[in-house]
Design a protein around this motif. Structure first.
Motif, PDB file in Angstrom:
ATOM      1  N   ALA A   1       0.816  -1.224   0.000  1.00  0.00           N
ATOM      2  CA  ALA A   1       0.000   0.000   0.000  1.00  0.00           C
ATOM      3  C   ALA A   1       0.841   1.262   0.000  1.00  0.00           C
ATOM      4  CB  ALA A   1      -0.924   0.005   1.217  1.00  0.00           C
ATOM      5  N   SER A   2       1.966   1.243   0.687  1.00  0.00           N
ATOM      6  CA  SER A   2       2.670   2.480   1.019  1.00  0.00           C
ATOM      7  C   SER A   2       3.168   3.254  -0.191  1.00  0.00           C
ATOM      8  CB  SER A   2       3.839   2.172   1.957  1.00  0.00           C
ATOM      9  OG  SER A   2       4.689   1.186   1.403  1.00  0.00           O
ATOM     10  N   SER A   3       3.401   2.594  -1.332  1.00  0.00           N
ATOM     11  CA  SER A   3       3.871   3.306  -2.517  1.00  0.00           C
ATOM     12  C   SER A   3       2.731   3.737  -3.428  1.00  0.00           C
ATOM     13  CB  SER A   3       4.859   2.436  -3.306  1.00  0.00           C
ATOM     14  OG  SER A   3       4.225   1.267  -3.787  1.00  0.00           O
ATOM     15  N   HIS A   4       1.499   3.444  -3.042  1.00  0.00           N
ATOM     16  CA  HIS A   4       0.359   3.735  -3.907  1.00  0.00           C
ATOM     17  C   HIS A   4      -0.686   4.642  -3.271  1.00  0.00           C
ATOM     18  CE1 HIS A   4       1.613   0.857  -6.969  1.00  0.00           C
ATOM     19  NE2 HIS A   4       1.779  -0.051  -6.025  1.00  0.00           N
ATOM     20  N   ILE A   5      -0.937   4.482  -1.979  1.00  0.00           N
ATOM     21  CA  ILE A   5      -2.015   5.246  -1.351  1.00  0.00           C
ATOM     22  C   ILE A   5      -1.502   5.871  -0.052  1.00  0.00           C
ATOM     23  CG2 ILE A   5      -3.899   3.920  -2.358  1.00  0.00           C
ATOM     24  CD1 ILE A   5      -4.040   2.223   0.082  1.00  0.00           C
TER      25      ILE A   5
ATOM     26  N   ALA B   1      -1.412  13.686  -9.004  1.00  0.00           N
ATOM     27  CA  ALA B   1      -1.097  13.335 -10.387  1.00  0.00           C
ATOM     28  C   ALA B   1      -0.589  11.899 -10.479  1.00  0.00           C
ATOM     29  CB  ALA B   1      -0.053  14.303 -10.942  1.00  0.00           C
ATOM     30  N   LEU B   2       0.193  11.495  -9.496  1.00  0.00           N
ATOM     31  CA  LEU B   2       0.720  10.124  -9.479  1.00  0.00           C
ATOM     32  C   LEU B   2      -0.408   9.104  -9.415  1.00  0.00           C
ATOM     33  CD1 LEU B   2       2.847   7.886  -9.110  1.00  0.00           C
ATOM     34  CD2 LEU B   2       2.914   8.474  -6.670  1.00  0.00           C
TER      35      LEU B   2
ATOM     36  N   ALA C   1       4.661   1.187 -11.688  1.00  0.00           N
ATOM     37  CA  ALA C   1       5.251   2.228 -10.837  1.00  0.00           C
ATOM     38  C   ALA C   1       5.241   3.541 -11.611  1.00  0.00           C
ATOM     39  CB  ALA C   1       6.672   1.828 -10.444  1.00  0.00           C
ATOM     40  N   PRO C   2       5.619   4.651 -10.973  1.00  0.00           N
ATOM     41  CA  PRO C   2       5.569   5.952 -11.655  1.00  0.00           C
ATOM     42  C   PRO C   2       6.414   6.034 -12.913  1.00  0.00           C
ATOM     43  CG  PRO C   2       5.813   6.260  -9.292  1.00  0.00           C
ATOM     44  CD  PRO C   2       5.965   4.795  -9.547  1.00  0.00           C
ATOM     45  N   TYR C   3       7.434   5.176 -13.031  1.00  0.00           N
ATOM     46  CA  TYR C   3       8.312   5.247 -14.201  1.00  0.00           C
ATOM     47  C   TYR C   3       7.829   4.389 -15.364  1.00  0.00           C
ATOM     48  CZ  TYR C   3      10.140   1.558 -11.104  1.00  0.00           C
ATOM     49  OH  TYR C   3      10.264   0.499 -10.227  1.00  0.00           O
ATOM     50  N   ASN C   4       6.711   3.696 -15.216  1.00  0.00           N
ATOM     51  CA  ASN C   4       6.194   2.878 -16.316  1.00  0.00           C
ATOM     52  C   ASN C   4       5.334   3.709 -17.269  1.00  0.00           C
ATOM     53  OD1 ASN C   4       5.979   0.238 -13.978  1.00  0.00           O
ATOM     54  ND2 ASN C   4       7.330   0.247 -15.769  1.00  0.00           N
TER      55      ASN C   4
END
Length: 406
Positions: free
Chosen positions: A204-208, A300-301, A383-386
């Motif tokens: 969860a921690s990298s998404h919400i 935005a992410l 992830a954000p870089y995809n």
């Protein structure tokens, strides 16, 4: 930093890797995220200019390393909105954090006949420690079922929750399906019967956003390496009064106040649970990972990751023979699927030969795979870089798999 995918990609050197003449497409972020240059630099800088053991030395390097280590604790406290830095325990990962709670709170306060609730979505790390506790203490483990979409059946949770329920341990986000669980509801209902709650927040921690005070979670666990930090480092948040009541997890240096052959007294929080020399360099570098993540425009992410999820879902459904496993009402950017007539492992091998990294298998959720009567899935996690162009490469790769194997 504003949210710009091209700029973000430039910060991850590994994304330039060439495989079979093609640029790496990395869709295994649910297993571990890649590391930005600032994290790599922080690791090198520690060993080049600050290498020393912490908390015990009075020389310059020891004090410098200690300050950097404790600065990460303060950053994690802010990230989770914990009320005190004393509530942040450094562990070796989410698995270690869950084991800590099972071995300390569980063994000290749960007795024969007490019931522990987990869910059908759990990673093995949130199953096995509780099974071990039940075998040792005579507790009873019960499982909250899920529906065919991968959502918890809350009516069944409500039925399972009784005065015998003393502990609830559930995943915030499913690593295998991407399901976002209604942890606010689960915590509230569990507290109404006097049960304590641990939330596995590894995915969860990298998404919400995570606010442990707003959630009212008793414990919250996460891993640095799934949040752009190094491997081998994790966090256990625990409410201070609970941590104070719990016995130490391991014995040794750092977690003591005074040792004699007759008796040992233990250190104050958080050090009571941090025996031995910790993973100093990686803890320090984790702060850089958090700073990278904090620099992103979160609104935005989240919109971008949702766009990637919806695009991938639609594109996969258009491929003949593809069936998506898990279409919960609320998901993070993870999509699991199977292809008729093809084993997931074969798909993974052929995609790898095209420079596309996905995860295949049961994802350490064998009971969940049994629920869907499948051996495993192919999992693409973003992830954000995809980019959408990378998803197009995945779809083209799957079409090639079909032509080759069917």
């Amino acid at each position: 930093m504003s949210f710009n995918v091209s700029d973000i990609r430039k910060q991850f050197p590994i994304l330039d890797t060439q495989i079979a003449g093609k640029t790496l497409v990395y869709f295994d972020n649910a297993a571990t995220t890649q590391k930005p240059r600032v994290v790599l630099d922080a690791l090198e800088d520690y060993y080049a200019s600050s290498n020393a053991n912490i908390h015990r030395g009075i020389h310059y390097l020891a004090e410098k390393a200690t300050a950097a280590f404790e600065a990460t604790r303060k950053s994690v406290q802010k990230f989770l909105n914990a009320s005190s830095h004393e509530e942040i325990i450094f562990t070796y990962g989410t698995t270690d954090s869950i084991n800590l709670v099972a071995r300390t709170y569980g063994e000290a306060f749960l007795k024969a006949g007490d019931e522990i609730l987990i869910s059908n979505l759990e990673h093995h790390s949130n199953i096995v420690p509780w099974q071990m506790l039940c075998e040792k203490n005579g507790c009873v483990l019960k499982v909250i079922p899920i529906d065919d979409h991968g959502d918890l059946i809350l009516e069944e949770f409500d039925k399972l929750l009784t005065e015998k329920t003393k502990f609830v341990s559930v995943v915030h986000v499913s690593n295998a399906l991407g399901t976002i669980n209604p942890v606010e509801y689960i915590i509230k209902k569990a507290h109404e019967v006097g049960a304590k709650v641990l939330i596995d927040g590894a995915q969860a921690s990298s998404h919400i956003p995570v606010d442990v005070q707003a959630l009212d979670a008793d414990f919250y666990a996460l891993s640095a390496h799934k949040l752009f930090g190094p491997t081998g480092t994790g966090i256990l948040y625990g409410k201070k009064d609970l941590l104070l009541s719990m016995p130490p997890y391991r014995g040794g240096g750092e977690m003591i106040k005074e040792v004699t052959f007759e008796k040992t007294t233990y250190a104050d929080l958080p050090y009571k649970f941090e025996a031995g020399t910790p993973n100093i360099a990686d803890v320090i570098a984790f702060k850089s990972g958090l700073e990278f993540f904090d620099s992103l425009d979160k609104e935005a992410l989240h919109a971008y990751e949702e766009e990637l999820l919806q695009y991938a879902t639609a594109q996969l459904k258009a491929v003949e023979g593809i069936r998506i496993i898990g279409e919960a009402k609320r998901k993070v950017s993870v999509v699991s699927f199977v292809m008729d007539g093809v084993h997931p492992q074969d798909i993974g091998i052929l995609l790898d030969q095209q420079g596309i990294a996905v995860r295949t298998g049961h994802h350490c959720t064998q009971p969940l795979m049994q629920r869907f009567n499948i051996p495993g899935t192919v999992r693409a996690s973003f992830a954000p870089y995809n980019t959408k162009e990378e998803i197009d490469a995945l779809i083209a790769g799957l079409q090639k798999v079909r032509r080759f194997l069917l």
